[in-house]
Design a protein around this motif. Structure first.
Motif, PDB file in Angstrom:
ATOM      1  N   UNK A 366      45.762  38.537  39.553  1.00  0.00           N
ATOM      2  CA  UNK A 366      44.851  39.563  39.964  1.00  0.00           C
ATOM      3  C   UNK A 366      43.395  39.036  39.714  1.00  0.00           C
ATOM      4  N   UNK A 367      43.273  38.370  38.501  1.00  0.00           N
ATOM      5  CA  UNK A 367      41.837  38.082  38.105  1.00  0.00           C
ATOM      6  C   UNK A 367      41.577  36.914  39.046  1.00  0.00           C
ATOM      7  N   UNK A 368      42.507  35.924  38.982  1.00  0.00           N
ATOM      8  CA  UNK A 368      42.194  34.677  40.049  1.00  0.00           C
ATOM      9  C   UNK A 368      41.793  35.105  41.328  1.00  0.00           C
ATOM     10  N   UNK A 369      42.412  36.088  42.013  1.00  0.00           N
ATOM     11  CA  UNK A 369      42.435  36.568  43.216  1.00  0.00           C
ATOM     12  C   UNK A 369      41.051  37.359  43.520  1.00  0.00           C
ATOM     13  N   UNK A 370      40.750  37.994  42.624  1.00  0.00           N
ATOM     14  CA  UNK A 370      39.423  38.677  42.854  1.00  0.00           C
ATOM     15  C   UNK A 370      38.390  37.692  42.564  1.00  0.00           C
ATOM     16  N   UNK A 371      38.268  36.818  41.816  1.00  0.00           N
ATOM     17  CA  UNK A 371      37.206  35.766  41.643  1.00  0.00           C
ATOM     18  C   UNK A 371      37.287  35.181  42.867  1.00  0.00           C
ATOM     19  N   UNK A 372      38.434  34.831  43.621  1.00  0.00           N
ATOM     20  CA  UNK A 372      38.603  33.957  44.881  1.00  0.00           C
ATOM     21  C   UNK A 372      37.503  34.828  45.794  1.00  0.00           C
ATOM     22  N   UNK A 373      37.951  36.156  46.057  1.00  0.00           N
ATOM     23  CA  UNK A 373      37.472  36.926  47.260  1.00  0.00           C
ATOM     24  C   UNK A 373      36.014  37.526  46.763  1.00  0.00           C
ATOM     25  N   UNK A 374      35.589  37.591  45.677  1.00  0.00           N
ATOM     26  CA  UNK A 374      34.203  37.927  45.576  1.00  0.00           C
ATOM     27  C   UNK A 374      33.369  37.050  45.300  1.00  0.00           C
ATOM     28  N   UNK A 375      33.614  35.802  44.781  1.00  0.00           N
ATOM     29  CA  UNK A 375      32.837  34.815  44.583  1.00  0.00           C
ATOM     30  C   UNK A 375      32.852  33.610  45.456  1.00  0.00           C
ATOM     31  N   UNK A 376      34.141  33.318  45.972  1.00  0.00           N
ATOM     32  CA  UNK A 376      34.215  32.113  46.754  1.00  0.00           C
ATOM     33  C   UNK A 376      33.807  32.687  48.241  1.00  0.00           C
ATOM     34  N   UNK A 377      34.542  33.892  48.511  1.00  0.00           N
ATOM     35  CA  UNK A 377      34.358  34.189  49.863  1.00  0.00           C
ATOM     36  C   UNK A 377      33.439  35.180  50.035  1.00  0.00           C
ATOM     37  N   UNK A 378      33.145  36.064  49.276  1.00  0.00           N
ATOM     38  CA  UNK A 378      32.102  37.021  49.071  1.00  0.00           C
ATOM     39  C   UNK A 378      32.321  38.187  50.070  1.00  0.00           C
ATOM     40  N   UNK A 379      33.550  38.942  50.295  1.00  0.00           N
ATOM     41  CA  UNK A 379      33.803  39.861  50.926  1.00  0.00           C
ATOM     42  C   UNK A 379      33.134  40.878  50.886  1.00  0.00           C
ATOM     43  N   UNK A 380      32.748  41.676  51.842  1.00  0.00           N
ATOM     44  CA  UNK A 380      31.957  42.993  52.086  1.00  0.00           C
ATOM     45  C   UNK A 380      32.321  43.783  50.876  1.00  0.00           C
ATOM     46  N   UNK A 381      31.243  44.541  50.222  1.00  0.00           N
ATOM     47  CA  UNK A 381      31.579  45.469  49.363  1.00  0.00           C
ATOM     48  C   UNK A 381      32.077  46.739  49.807  1.00  0.00           C
ATOM     49  N   UNK A 382      32.081  46.931  51.103  1.00  0.00           N
ATOM     50  CA  UNK A 382      32.430  48.170  51.735  1.00  0.00           C
ATOM     51  C   UNK A 382      34.112  48.270  51.501  1.00  0.00           C
ATOM     52  N   UNK A 383      34.831  47.217  51.203  1.00  0.00           N
ATOM     53  CA  UNK A 383      36.308  47.063  51.175  1.00  0.00           C
ATOM     54  C   UNK A 383      36.630  47.463  49.935  1.00  0.00           C
ATOM     55  N   UNK A 384      37.475  48.431  49.837  1.00  0.00           N
ATOM     56  CA  UNK A 384      38.252  48.977  48.479  1.00  0.00           C
ATOM     57  C   UNK A 384      39.246  48.211  48.279  1.00  0.00           C
ATOM     58  N   UNK A 385      39.133  47.461  47.145  1.00  0.00           N
ATOM     59  CA  UNK A 385      40.093  46.641  46.576  1.00  0.00           C
ATOM     60  C   UNK A 385      40.926  47.546  45.489  1.00  0.00           C
ATOM     61  N   UNK A 386      42.400  47.327  45.677  1.00  0.00           N
ATOM     62  CA  UNK A 386      43.268  48.021  44.945  1.00  0.00           C
ATOM     63  C   UNK A 386      44.542  47.357  44.416  1.00  0.00           C
ATOM     64  N   UNK A 387      44.701  47.545  43.072  1.00  0.00           N
ATOM     65  CA  UNK A 387      45.696  47.063  42.479  1.00  0.00           C
ATOM     66  C   UNK A 387      47.006  47.658  42.964  1.00  0.00           C
ATOM     67  N   UNK A 388      48.134  46.784  43.278  1.00  0.00           N
ATOM     68  CA  UNK A 388      49.314  47.460  43.762  1.00  0.00           C
ATOM     69  C   UNK A 388      49.843  48.555  42.817  1.00  0.00           C
ATOM     70  N   UNK A 389      49.659  48.430  41.579  1.00  0.00           N
ATOM     71  CA  UNK A 389      50.132  49.385  40.535  1.00  0.00           C
ATOM     72  C   UNK A 389      49.234  50.632  40.586  1.00  0.00           C
ATOM     73  N   UNK A 390      48.037  50.480  41.238  1.00  0.00           N
ATOM     74  CA  UNK A 390      47.126  51.864  41.308  1.00  0.00           C
ATOM     75  C   UNK A 390      47.318  52.279  42.600  1.00  0.00           C
ATOM     76  N   UNK A 391      48.025  52.282  43.493  1.00  0.00           N
ATOM     77  CA  UNK A 391      48.016  52.890  44.780  1.00  0.00           C
ATOM     78  C   UNK A 391      48.293  54.494  44.736  1.00  0.00           C
TER      79      UNK A 391
END
Length: 391
Positions: A366-391
């Motif tokens: 999870x940490x590596x993926x979030x770092x990739x999505x937010x820092x490397x790609x800079x996806x829009x802040x409007x996207x709600x990111x959800x952990x599978x266990x937190x659905x």
């Protein structure tokens, strides 16, 4: 197949479970089923949870292996897969020692050959075993012997100092025959070293992610080391990978040890049965919870993206009209998890065409993926990111 397996009581039973064999080309995977029954029981000899293999499943698996299906990205062929290969190699070196020169190594399930070639580069004499066309490709590319299973002593000129595998033993139908063959071709005191998915992770998370028809055997650190100890190996041990969703286990060939089966001890079978039964009840409750949660998102007419998986979850949706799939591995883009699902997209597509909800499936990264999505790609802040266990 281990004798008696199919006559045992089924404990976990899931009808119409996705027949997931890794990414497929929707144009060439038309012969593979999208869903098949899935059931687990406790093997009476191995004392390990095992898939209830039916002729229908065996036929589908034969077709999948014939097409060189791979559940995960081959070692070394993406950043994450390269990390896994390095961790595997470092652990192998820490257990075996640094002196690989002129020592003989056999990899069971050598796949694309990258890991075996890395061992060769350390000075070892290497051979591999692989089913399907990828074994021949690896042999030609890296110039080492690759044989087709089943393993036999007659296939090799000498015994090995080490037999190892990564992500292979969970696929083996006849473990009894594999252990016998490996004892025959492994030198006395030779290392038997493997890395497999960690069923304890599924027991803890109560998730479906590690369940699939290609996985026949479901190992834990306890049931795997117990099995090795009974099957002629001494000084057995195990160690979790950094992510914890897999683990290493190993032992050393010891001809002085009498052979037995863990299932000969009734309390062992009782313990394994209890754990799988508890998991079965928890899974049914989790499926109901996930279905309700995904139904609520669907009713709000919000789009959902699944990152790094989500096959079984998508099939719980009332409709896949607003469902998309993403993965950071470029080799998967344009392919699909099942031939009935939309193609896998690059996460970079989220910048210009975002989803409302993005569910991260492989939480162990999870940490590596979030770092990739937010820092490397800079996806829009409007996207709600959800952990599978937190659905």
């Amino acid at each position: 197949m281990t004798s008696g397996t199919q006559s045992q009581q089924i404990i976990l039973n899931l009808e119409n479970f996705p027949f997931f064999v890794g990414v497929v080309d929707p144009n060439t995977a038309t012969e593979l089923p999208s869903k098949l029954p899935f059931a687990l029981l406790i093997d009476p000899k191995l004392a390990v949870p095992r898939l209830n293999l039916t002729p229908q499943i065996m036929d589908a698996l034969d077709k999948a292996y014939g097409a060189s299906s791979m559940l995960s990205t081959p070692l070394g062929e993406s950043d994450l897969a390269n990390y896994r290969m390095i961790e595997m190699l470092e652990k192998l070196k820490s257990i075996y020692g640094d002196d690989f020169k002129a020592k003989s190594f056999l990899e069971i399930g050598c796949g694309n050959g990258l890991l075996l070639n890395a061992v060769k580069q350390l000075g070892a004499l290497v051979s591999g075993c692989e089913v399907g066309p990828q074994g021949k490709t690896a042999s030609e590319k890296y110039d080492f012997q690759v044989v087709e299973p089943p393993l036999k002593a007659s296939q090799f000129d000498a015994k090995f100092d080490c037999i190892f595998s990564y992500g292979c033993l969970e696929h083996v139908v006849d473990l009894e025959e594999l252990f016998k063959s490996c004892r025959d071709i492994l030198n006395e005191g030779g290392l038997f070293f493997h890395c497999v998915p960690n069923m304890d992770s599924s027991y803890t998370s109560k998730r479906l992610d590690e369940l699939c028809h290609e996985h026949i055997n479901y190992f834990t650190p306890r049931n795997s080391t117990r099995l090795l100890s009974c099957q002629g190996f001494s000084s057995v041990d195990s160690h979790l990978t950094t992510a914890g969703n897999e683990f290493f286990f190993w032992g050393y060939r010891d001809a002085s040890k009498p052979l037995s089966w863990p299932g000969e001890t009734e309390t062992v079978l009782e313990t394994e049965t209890r754990k799988l039964t508890e998991f079965s009840y928890a899974i049914k409750s989790e499926v109901n919870h996930l279905s309700s949660s995904l139904e609520r998102i669907y009713q709000r007419d919000e789009s959902i993206g699944f990152y790094g998986g989500g096959v079984s979850l998508a099939l719980l949706m009332p409709s896949i009209e607003n469902v998309r799939f993403y993965d950071g591995d470029t080799s998967k883009h344009g392919k699909c998890w099942l031939n009935t699902l939309p193609p896998i997209q690059s996460p970079r597509d989220l910048k210009s065409d975002p989803v409302d909800n993005l569910i991260i499936c492989p939480e162990h990264h999870y940490s590596k993926i979030i770092n990739y999505l937010t820092n490397d790609i800079d996806i829009p802040e409007s996207i709600k990111i959800i952990k599978l266990s937190e659905i």
